[in-house]
Motif scaffolding. Structure first.
Motif, PDB file in Angstrom:
ATOM      1  N   PHE A 125       0.806  -1.217   0.000  1.00  0.00           N
ATOM      2  CA  PHE A 125       0.000   0.000   0.000  1.00  0.00           C
ATOM      3  C   PHE A 125       0.846   1.277   0.000  1.00  0.00           C
ATOM      4  O   PHE A 125       0.305   2.382  -0.026  1.00  0.00           O
ATOM      5  N   ARG A 126       2.175   1.118   0.048  1.00  0.00           N
ATOM      6  CA  ARG A 126       3.102   2.252   0.021  1.00  0.00           C
ATOM      7  C   ARG A 126       2.776   3.253   1.136  1.00  0.00           C
ATOM      8  O   ARG A 126       2.538   4.441   0.896  1.00  0.00           O
ATOM      9  N   ILE A 127       2.782   2.736   2.335  1.00  0.00           N
ATOM     10  CA  ILE A 127       2.457   3.523   3.523  1.00  0.00           C
ATOM     11  C   ILE A 127       3.610   3.426   4.514  1.00  0.00           C
ATOM     12  O   ILE A 127       4.551   2.651   4.324  1.00  0.00           O
ATOM     13  N   THR A 128       3.521   4.194   5.593  1.00  0.00           N
ATOM     14  CA  THR A 128       4.537   4.118   6.638  1.00  0.00           C
ATOM     15  C   THR A 128       4.239   2.957   7.582  1.00  0.00           C
ATOM     16  O   THR A 128       3.109   2.446   7.621  1.00  0.00           O
ATOM     17  N   ALA A 129       5.245   2.572   8.343  1.00  0.00           N
ATOM     18  CA  ALA A 129       5.050   1.495   9.316  1.00  0.00           C
ATOM     19  C   ALA A 129       4.022   1.883  10.366  1.00  0.00           C
ATOM     20  O   ALA A 129       3.220   1.047  10.798  1.00  0.00           O
ATOM     21  N   SER A 130       4.040   3.150  10.786  1.00  0.00           N
ATOM     22  CA  SER A 130       3.077   3.583  11.807  1.00  0.00           C
ATOM     23  C   SER A 130       1.646   3.514  11.287  1.00  0.00           C
ATOM     24  O   SER A 130       0.723   3.191  12.048  1.00  0.00           O
ATOM     25  N   THR A 131       1.453   3.799  10.002  1.00  0.00           N
ATOM     26  CA  THR A 131       0.106   3.672   9.426  1.00  0.00           C
ATOM     27  C   THR A 131      -0.328   2.210   9.399  1.00  0.00           C
ATOM     28  O   THR A 131      -1.478   1.883   9.706  1.00  0.00           O
ATOM     29  N   ALA A 132       0.594   1.335   9.039  1.00  0.00           N
ATOM     30  CA  ALA A 132       0.261  -0.095   9.037  1.00  0.00           C
ATOM     31  C   ALA A 132      -0.092  -0.578  10.432  1.00  0.00           C
ATOM     32  O   ALA A 132      -0.973  -1.436  10.607  1.00  0.00           O
ATOM     33  N   GLN A 133       0.576  -0.025  11.449  1.00  0.00           N
ATOM     34  CA  GLN A 133       0.299  -0.440  12.824  1.00  0.00           C
ATOM     35  C   GLN A 133      -1.072   0.017  13.316  1.00  0.00           C
ATOM     36  O   GLN A 133      -1.552  -0.467  14.339  1.00  0.00           O
ATOM     37  N   LEU A 134      -1.706   0.944  12.573  1.00  0.00           N
ATOM     38  CA  LEU A 134      -3.082   1.319  12.907  1.00  0.00           C
ATOM     39  C   LEU A 134      -4.012   0.113  12.825  1.00  0.00           C
ATOM     40  O   LEU A 134      -5.025   0.063  13.522  1.00  0.00           O
ATOM     41  N   THR A 135      -3.674  -0.861  11.977  1.00  0.00           N
ATOM     42  CA  THR A 135      -4.514  -2.055  11.879  1.00  0.00           C
ATOM     43  C   THR A 135      -4.470  -2.872  13.173  1.00  0.00           C
ATOM     44  O   THR A 135      -5.438  -3.554  13.505  1.00  0.00           O
ATOM     45  N   LEU A 136      -3.354  -2.797  13.892  1.00  0.00           N
ATOM     46  CA  LEU A 136      -3.253  -3.467  15.187  1.00  0.00           C
ATOM     47  C   LEU A 136      -3.981  -2.673  16.266  1.00  0.00           C
ATOM     48  O   LEU A 136      -4.751  -3.222  17.053  1.00  0.00           O
ATOM     49  N   THR A 137      -3.754  -1.352  16.268  1.00  0.00           N
ATOM     50  CA  THR A 137      -4.395  -0.500  17.272  1.00  0.00           C
ATOM     51  C   THR A 137      -5.912  -0.541  17.120  1.00  0.00           C
ATOM     52  O   THR A 137      -6.642  -0.647  18.113  1.00  0.00           O
ATOM     53  N   ALA A 138      -6.398  -0.451  15.879  1.00  0.00           N
ATOM     54  CA  ALA A 138      -7.837  -0.484  15.630  1.00  0.00           C
ATOM     55  C   ALA A 138      -8.446  -1.782  16.125  1.00  0.00           C
ATOM     56  O   ALA A 138      -9.536  -1.799  16.719  1.00  0.00           O
ATOM     57  N   PHE A 139      -7.741  -2.875  15.903  1.00  0.00           N
ATOM     58  CA  PHE A 139      -8.238  -4.176  16.349  1.00  0.00           C
ATOM     59  C   PHE A 139      -8.323  -4.236  17.868  1.00  0.00           C
ATOM     60  O   PHE A 139      -9.334  -4.672  18.430  1.00  0.00           O
ATOM     61  N   MET A 140      -7.278  -3.779  18.560  1.00  0.00           N
ATOM     62  CA  MET A 140      -7.248  -3.860  20.020  1.00  0.00           C
ATOM     63  C   MET A 140      -8.309  -2.970  20.656  1.00  0.00           C
ATOM     64  O   MET A 140      -9.007  -3.374  21.598  1.00  0.00           O
ATOM     65  N   VAL A 141      -8.454  -1.741  20.141  1.00  0.00           N
ATOM     66  CA  VAL A 141      -9.459  -0.824  20.691  1.00  0.00           C
ATOM     67  C   VAL A 141     -10.860  -1.364  20.466  1.00  0.00           C
ATOM     68  O   VAL A 141     -11.716  -1.333  21.361  1.00  0.00           O
ATOM     69  N   SER A 142     -11.112  -1.879  19.272  1.00  0.00           N
ATOM     70  CA  SER A 142     -12.427  -2.442  18.969  1.00  0.00           C
ATOM     71  C   SER A 142     -12.692  -3.695  19.796  1.00  0.00           C
ATOM     72  O   SER A 142     -13.826  -3.941  20.223  1.00  0.00           O
TER      73      SER A 142
END
Length: 392
Positions: free
Chosen positions: A30-47
């Motif tokens: 997706f040509r994104i930063t590592a921190s943006t990719a880690q949003l998928t982990l944060t979103a999962f944990m918060v949800s």
């Protein structure tokens, strides 16, 4: 039934630990930063945390089984969305849905155990449940490491979709409704909020949940920092790290199984206290190892000794603290399980970034987080032992 419940509750570890090796590939595609990719982990944990606050109290009113089935179906569908995601933001939304639906298995597996168990039997059932569930973090990194190189990051989500489909079958076949209509709570949304407030402000519940949550904080701090410690400071390859992580995770499995056999011979409070002592000893050992090591480097053997002692000790604390927490819910096990799970994963979301504040070559933030959590665990354990409560 315990096997089916354990499988529904294992989606969380599988959806995180199998997924970690895929993050670099997502960044590249997706040509994104590592921190943006880690949003998928944060979103999962918060949800995952938020979903438990909704599903737990709701189950006190409508029952457990239907919500377990719907949660497993929803988790499977969300995994398919993630596997087909055309952009990072669709992937994040899919992870939000996956976390919310997956919360059903985590919160309701505990509630069902409390519904059907009594007294020390609840603690034994929790130890058995967690022993089965602790297999997930043992094998998940190995599965992820094997699947991703051949099938890409999307293969992880197809795997999770298949696993979720199996949980649907398991619940339908092996898990009956554990909360009869006559025992369900009634009333409005306001009464649901009142139920949760009543549990959340109950002193014995607060003390027991604090032991569980902050012990999990110690464990998750280790999980979050372990890739950097083993690969950047010890010098292991990714494959060797997976093996080391698996060896350490076996400590939780072994102590869960041992704890299940000890319940009945020893009170859950005594087993929990023994685990707390071992956990504090492990943290002190790690502090000494870091103090005696050259800056930025650590030895494999002394670090592994500390982490194995840590996981062995945590495996004695968590099931007994969970059982004691649920017995202090005063008949509101769905609400109690929701609060316990939400606090657990809410703290995990906070702890994870804190351990890396000083970069990949420093273990000081990890030790500070572990030490702070351990102090709170000791204080809460003292409160539990000094104020025993009758099981409900």
């Amino acid at each position: 039934m315990l096997l089916a419940l354990a499988l529904t509750g294992a989606i969380g570890p599988f959806a995180t630990d199998t997924y970690l090796p895929a993050l670099p590939l997502i960044v590249e595609e997706f040509r994104i930063t590592a921190s943006t990719a880690q949003l998928t982990l944060t979103a999962f944990m918060v949800s995952l945390a938020a979903g438990q606050l909704v599903i737990g109290p709701l189950s006190d009113r409508v029952g457990r089984r239907t919500l377990l089935v719907l949660g497993s179906v929803g988790t499977a569908l969300a995994a398919v969305v993630c596997a087909l995601a055309p952009s990072i933001w669709i992937l994040v939304l899919g992870r939000v849905a996956q976390g919310f639906a997956g919360a059903a298995g985590i919160v309701l597996s505990k509630a069902v155990v409390v519904d059907v168990g009594r007294g020390a039997g609840v603690a034994k059932a929790f130890a058995t449940l967690m022993a089965i569930q602790s297999v997930a973090p043992v094998i998940a990194p190995l599965i992820g490491g094997a699947v991703v190189p051949f099938g890409g990051w999307r293969s992880v989500f197809w795997l999770l979709a298949g696993l979720s489909a199996i949980t649907v079958v398991g619940v339908l076949v092996a898990v009956p409704e554990s909360l009869p209509a006559a025992s369900r709570r009634t009333g409005s949304v306001l009464s649901t909020v009142s139920d949760m407030r009543g549990v959340a402000t109950h002193g014995p519940f607060i003390a027991r949940v604090s032991v569980f949550v902050f012990t999990f904080g110690v464990l998750f701090a280790y999980i979050s920092a372990s890739p950097f410690i083993y690969q950047d400071m010890v010098g292991l390859s990714p494959t060797a790290y997976s093996v080391a992580f698996t060896v350490n995770a076996l400590g939780i499995l072994v102590s869960n199984l041992a704890g299940a056999r000890l319940i009945g011979r020893f009170a859950p409070e005594k087993i929990m206290r023994t685990g707390v002592v071992g956990m504090v000893t492990a943290i002190v050992h790690l502090v000494v190892v870091v103090a005696l090591s050259p800056a930025g480097t650590l030895g494999l053997a002394p670090v592994t000794v500390g982490f194995v002692l840590l996981t062995l000790s945590v495996g004695l604390v968590l099931p007994n603290a969970a059982a004691l927490s649920m017995q202090a819910t005063r008949g509101r096990s769905g609400s109690g399980s929701a609060l316990l799970g939400a606090a657990q994963f809410g703290l995990a979301a906070v702890v994870s970034p804190l351990t890396g504040l000083a970069g990949p070559h420093s273990v000081i933030p990890l030790l500070v987080v572990m030490g702070a959590c351990a102090v709170l665990v000791v204080a809460a354990t003292w409160a539990v032992i000094s104020r025993p409560v009758r099981a409900t």
